[in-house]
Design an enzyme around this catalytic site. Structure first.
Site, PDB file in Angstrom:
ATOM      1  N   HIS A   1      -1.127   0.019  -9.657  1.00 44.83           N
ATOM      2  CA  HIS A   1      -1.846  -1.103  -8.826  1.00 44.83           C
ATOM      3  C   HIS A   1      -2.218  -2.302  -9.710  1.00 44.83           C
ATOM      4  O   HIS A   1      -3.515  -2.579  -9.701  1.00 44.83           O
ATOM      5  CB  HIS A   1      -3.022  -0.238  -7.999  1.00 44.83           C
ATOM      6  CG  HIS A   1      -3.340  -1.224  -6.861  1.00 44.83           C
ATOM      7  ND1 HIS A   1      -3.695  -0.474  -5.489  1.00 44.83           N
ATOM      8  CD2 HIS A   1      -3.460  -2.388  -6.598  1.00 44.83           C
ATOM      9  CE1 HIS A   1      -3.931  -1.290  -4.773  1.00 44.83           C
ATOM     10  NE2 HIS A   1      -3.863  -2.446  -5.189  1.00 44.83           N
TER      11      HIS A   1
ATOM     12  N   ARG B   1       0.972  -1.201  -0.132  1.00 45.36           N
ATOM     13  CA  ARG B   1      -0.109   0.123  -0.024  1.00 45.36           C
ATOM     14  C   ARG B   1       0.899   1.306  -0.007  1.00 45.36           C
ATOM     15  O   ARG B   1       1.860   1.324   0.831  1.00 45.36           O
ATOM     16  CB  ARG B   1      -0.772   0.175   1.135  1.00 45.36           C
ATOM     17  CG  ARG B   1      -2.125  -0.869   1.072  1.00 45.36           C
ATOM     18  CD  ARG B   1      -3.157  -0.577   0.131  1.00 45.36           C
ATOM     19  NE  ARG B   1      -3.956  -1.524   0.074  1.00 45.36           N
ATOM     20  CZ  ARG B   1      -4.257  -2.483  -0.887  1.00 45.36           C
ATOM     21  NH1 ARG B   1      -3.229  -2.799  -1.454  1.00 45.36           N
ATOM     22  NH2 ARG B   1      -5.320  -3.283  -0.616  1.00 45.36           N
TER      23      ARG B   1
ATOM     24  N   GLU C   1      -2.928   7.467  -4.722  1.00 43.12           N
ATOM     25  CA  GLU C   1      -3.203   6.891  -5.825  1.00 43.12           C
ATOM     26  C   GLU C   1      -4.815   6.982  -6.293  1.00 43.12           C
ATOM     27  O   GLU C   1      -5.195   6.553  -7.202  1.00 43.12           O
ATOM     28  CB  GLU C   1      -2.836   5.446  -6.127  1.00 43.12           C
ATOM     29  CG  GLU C   1      -3.685   4.321  -4.977  1.00 43.12           C
ATOM     30  CD  GLU C   1      -3.314   2.997  -5.131  1.00 43.12           C
ATOM     31  OE1 GLU C   1      -2.096   2.707  -5.034  1.00 43.12           O
ATOM     32  OE2 GLU C   1      -4.146   2.232  -5.300  1.00 43.12           O
TER      33      GLU C   1
HETATM   34  P1  NAD Z   1      -0.792 -11.393   4.789  1.00 42.78           P
HETATM   35  O1  NAD Z   1      -1.937 -10.969   6.070  1.00 42.78           O
HETATM   36  O2  NAD Z   1      -1.034 -12.830   4.476  1.00 42.78           O
HETATM   37  O3  NAD Z   1       0.479 -10.894   5.492  1.00 42.78           O
HETATM   38  C1  NAD Z   1       0.793  -9.574   5.868  1.00 42.78           C
HETATM   39  C2  NAD Z   1       1.830  -9.655   6.935  1.00 42.78           C
HETATM   40  O4  NAD Z   1       2.129  -8.401   7.399  1.00 42.78           O
HETATM   41  C3  NAD Z   1       1.543 -10.552   8.160  1.00 42.78           C
HETATM   42  O5  NAD Z   1       2.491 -11.597   8.178  1.00 42.78           O
HETATM   43  C4  NAD Z   1       1.548  -9.584   9.283  1.00 42.78           C
HETATM   44  O6  NAD Z   1       1.968 -10.175  10.601  1.00 42.78           O
HETATM   45  C5  NAD Z   1       2.430  -8.562   8.734  1.00 42.78           C
HETATM   46  N1  NAD Z   1       2.360  -7.344   9.535  1.00 42.78           N
HETATM   47  C6  NAD Z   1       1.232  -6.680  10.074  1.00 42.78           C
HETATM   48  N2  NAD Z   1       1.747  -5.576  10.604  1.00 42.78           N
HETATM   49  C7  NAD Z   1       3.270  -5.495  10.485  1.00 42.78           C
HETATM   50  C8  NAD Z   1       4.099  -4.712  10.840  1.00 42.78           C
HETATM   51  N3  NAD Z   1       3.732  -3.493  11.813  1.00 42.78           N
HETATM   52  N4  NAD Z   1       5.653  -4.776  10.604  1.00 42.78           N
HETATM   53  C9  NAD Z   1       5.847  -5.964   9.848  1.00 42.78           C
HETATM   54  N5  NAD Z   1       4.818  -6.641   9.307  1.00 42.78           N
HETATM   55  C10 NAD Z   1       3.482  -6.741   9.731  1.00 42.78           C
HETATM   56  O7  NAD Z   1      -1.423 -10.477   3.668  1.00 42.78           O
HETATM   57  P2  NAD Z   1      -0.666 -10.619   2.286  1.00 42.78           P
HETATM   58  O8  NAD Z   1      -1.813 -11.503   1.511  1.00 42.78           O
HETATM   59  O9  NAD Z   1       0.774 -10.983   2.218  1.00 42.78           O
HETATM   60  O10 NAD Z   1      -0.774  -9.025   1.605  1.00 42.78           O
HETATM   61  C11 NAD Z   1      -0.095  -8.187   2.014  1.00 42.78           C
HETATM   62  C12 NAD Z   1      -0.346  -6.825   1.513  1.00 42.78           C
HETATM   63  O11 NAD Z   1      -0.269  -6.850   0.019  1.00 42.78           O
HETATM   64  C13 NAD Z   1      -2.028  -6.536   1.729  1.00 42.78           C
HETATM   65  O12 NAD Z   1      -2.201  -6.049   3.151  1.00 42.78           O
HETATM   66  C14 NAD Z   1      -2.228  -5.520   0.667  1.00 42.78           C
HETATM   67  O13 NAD Z   1      -1.940  -4.318   1.088  1.00 42.78           O
HETATM   68  C15 NAD Z   1      -1.113  -5.871  -0.179  1.00 42.78           C
HETATM   69  N6  NAD Z   1      -1.668  -6.436  -1.479  1.00 42.78           N
HETATM   70  C16 NAD Z   1      -1.517  -5.711  -2.743  1.00 42.78           C
HETATM   71  C17 NAD Z   1      -2.028  -6.107  -3.958  1.00 42.78           C
HETATM   72  C18 NAD Z   1      -1.497  -5.280  -5.148  1.00 42.78           C
HETATM   73  O14 NAD Z   1      -2.317  -5.541  -6.388  1.00 42.78           O
HETATM   74  N7  NAD Z   1      -0.609  -4.484  -5.117  1.00 42.78           N
HETATM   75  C19 NAD Z   1      -2.773  -7.031  -4.056  1.00 42.78           C
HETATM   76  C20 NAD Z   1      -3.127  -7.887  -2.866  1.00 42.78           C
HETATM   77  C21 NAD Z   1      -2.372  -7.257  -1.632  1.00 42.78           C
END
Ligand code: NAD
Length: 328
Positions: free
Chosen positions: A295, A234, A263
């Site tokens: 995105h 994000r 964005e």
């Molecule tokens: P997930 O929930 O499987 O993993 C997120 C990880 O971040 C978890 O292990 C959590 O413990 C960790 N986390 C939370 N707070 C934290 C902090 N303060 N410091 C360090 N780590 C922390 O989620 P995911 O499926 O791996 O997705 C990750 C992110 O990717 C989503 O939150 C979303 O914002 C983003 N995303 C982007 C797209 C895109 O098209 N660009 C698509 C899907 C998801």
């Protein structure tokens, strides 16, 4: 259920219509982004279906709750754009699609790393102009480098799986250690070591108050000179103004972004005939070592099928009075 689908693009309509074909849900598609001013479109609908740049802040939810839906169905994993407290106090349940295709985002993340490192975006333009010079295109062997992952959940681990195939040394930082990451050989380290030891840093943590501007001027100052920074999570994880200073000083050698903190007014639209008013974004576009995509990391057939399937499944479960397991 009558479903008002906001921020609809042709691909949303195609995949959601196919996924709902065997149900009796009625899906109506609106191109408008959901916000306080467009919420009235959902009057008399049962469900609002929203995407990442829809505004589900308190004012929008309050307007929706007046006449509108009984369920908010997000067709995204991230939910930083929803005021969950407000939704709860208005009695509006919110569901999401927690995991549709971590590989789609992971593969795009690695695509940004590879393209930036080998300057593929510049090489492509040069060759088309008949310029076959290699000056300015020098890269490095990714497999010989250390990659630091912030967030080792589903996407972080999928990135690590790909990079371990290249032979990279992989460091991880997360508030919760993931056994799948340890199994892959990721070395968990404190955040300061991610900043200080990584040649490439890739962000995969959600946007929360704790991660807002996680990469700021003080973090950038402790990174290796010429570090590559990738953000497909994000936008607001990075303080963009600080990143621009880091690029100008050479501290940041490469910046790959699929997301941008402002964005909402830019992405998913064709703005090629307009003058972009966001000067920070425009400045980013001037750097030869910055690669931005709008995105699109999630944008694969597999991911869109899964998003549509799970979104319709969430709505069907709600209609039947059953939990989907995807409630927030
Ligand atoms: P997930 O929930 O499987 O993993 C997120 C990880 O971040 C978890 O292990 C959590 O413990 C960790 N986390 C939370 N707070 C934290 C902090 N303060 N410091 C360090 N780590 C922390 O989620 P995911 O499926 O791996 O997705 C990750 C992110 O990717 C989503 O939150 C979303 O914002 C983003 N995303 C982007 C797209 C895109 O098209 N660009 C698509 C899907 C998801």
């Amino acid at each position: 259920m009558r479903v008002a689908v906001f921020s609809t693009k042709p691909y949303d309509k195609r995949f959601l219509t196919a996924a709902a074909a065997e149900t009796d849900h009625q899906l109506d598609f609106f191109e408008a982004r959901l916000d306080r001013t467009t919420a009235s479109l959902a009057d008399d609908y049962d469900v609002v279906c929203a995407f990442v740049n829809d505004d589900l802040g308190a004012a929008t939810l309050l307007r929706l709750a007046k006449t509108g839906p009984k369920l908010i169905a997000l067709r995204s994993a991230g939910f930083n754009h929803v005021d969950l407290e407000a939704a709860k106090s208005l009695g509006l349940p919110v569901v999401r699609v927690p995991a549709y295709s971590p590989d789609s985002v992971a593969e795009h993340t690695v695509a940004l790393m590879l393209a930036l490192n080998r300057r593929i975006h510049r090489a492509h333009n040069r060759v088309r102009e008949g310029n076959l010079s290699l000056d300015g295109l020098l890269g490095f062997d990714l497999g010989a480098r250390t990659v630091g992952l912030v967030g080792t959940g589903k996407i972080g681990v999928a990135v690590a799986r790909i990079l371990s195939g290249f032979g990279c040394r992989i460091l991880g930082y997360d508030v919760n250690e993931n056994p799948a990451a340890i199994e892959l050989g990721i070395e968990y380290v404190p955040l300061r070591d991610i900043w200080g030891r990584s040649d490439v840093i890739s962000l995969h943590a959600p946007l929360t108050p704790e991660t807002h501007h996680l990469v700021d001027a003080s973090a950038i100052a402790t990174m290796k000179d010429g570090v590559m920074l990738i953000n497909t999570s994000r936008g607001a994880l990075i303080d963009t103004a600080a990143a621009i200073e880091g690029l100008k000083s050479g501290k940041i050698g490469n910046l790959g972004l699929d997301v941008y903190e402002e964005e909402g007014d830019l992405f998913f639209e064709d703005l090629s005939d307009t003058v972009i008013q966001d000067d920070v974004f425009s400045r980013l576009l001037t750097f030869p070592n910055v690669l931005i995509t709008g995105h699109q990391a999630f944008f694969t057939v597999e991911a869109l099928e899964a998003i549509a399937h799970d979104t319709v499944g969430n709505i069907t479960a709600f209609a039947a009075g059953n939990p989907s397991g995807n409630e927030l």
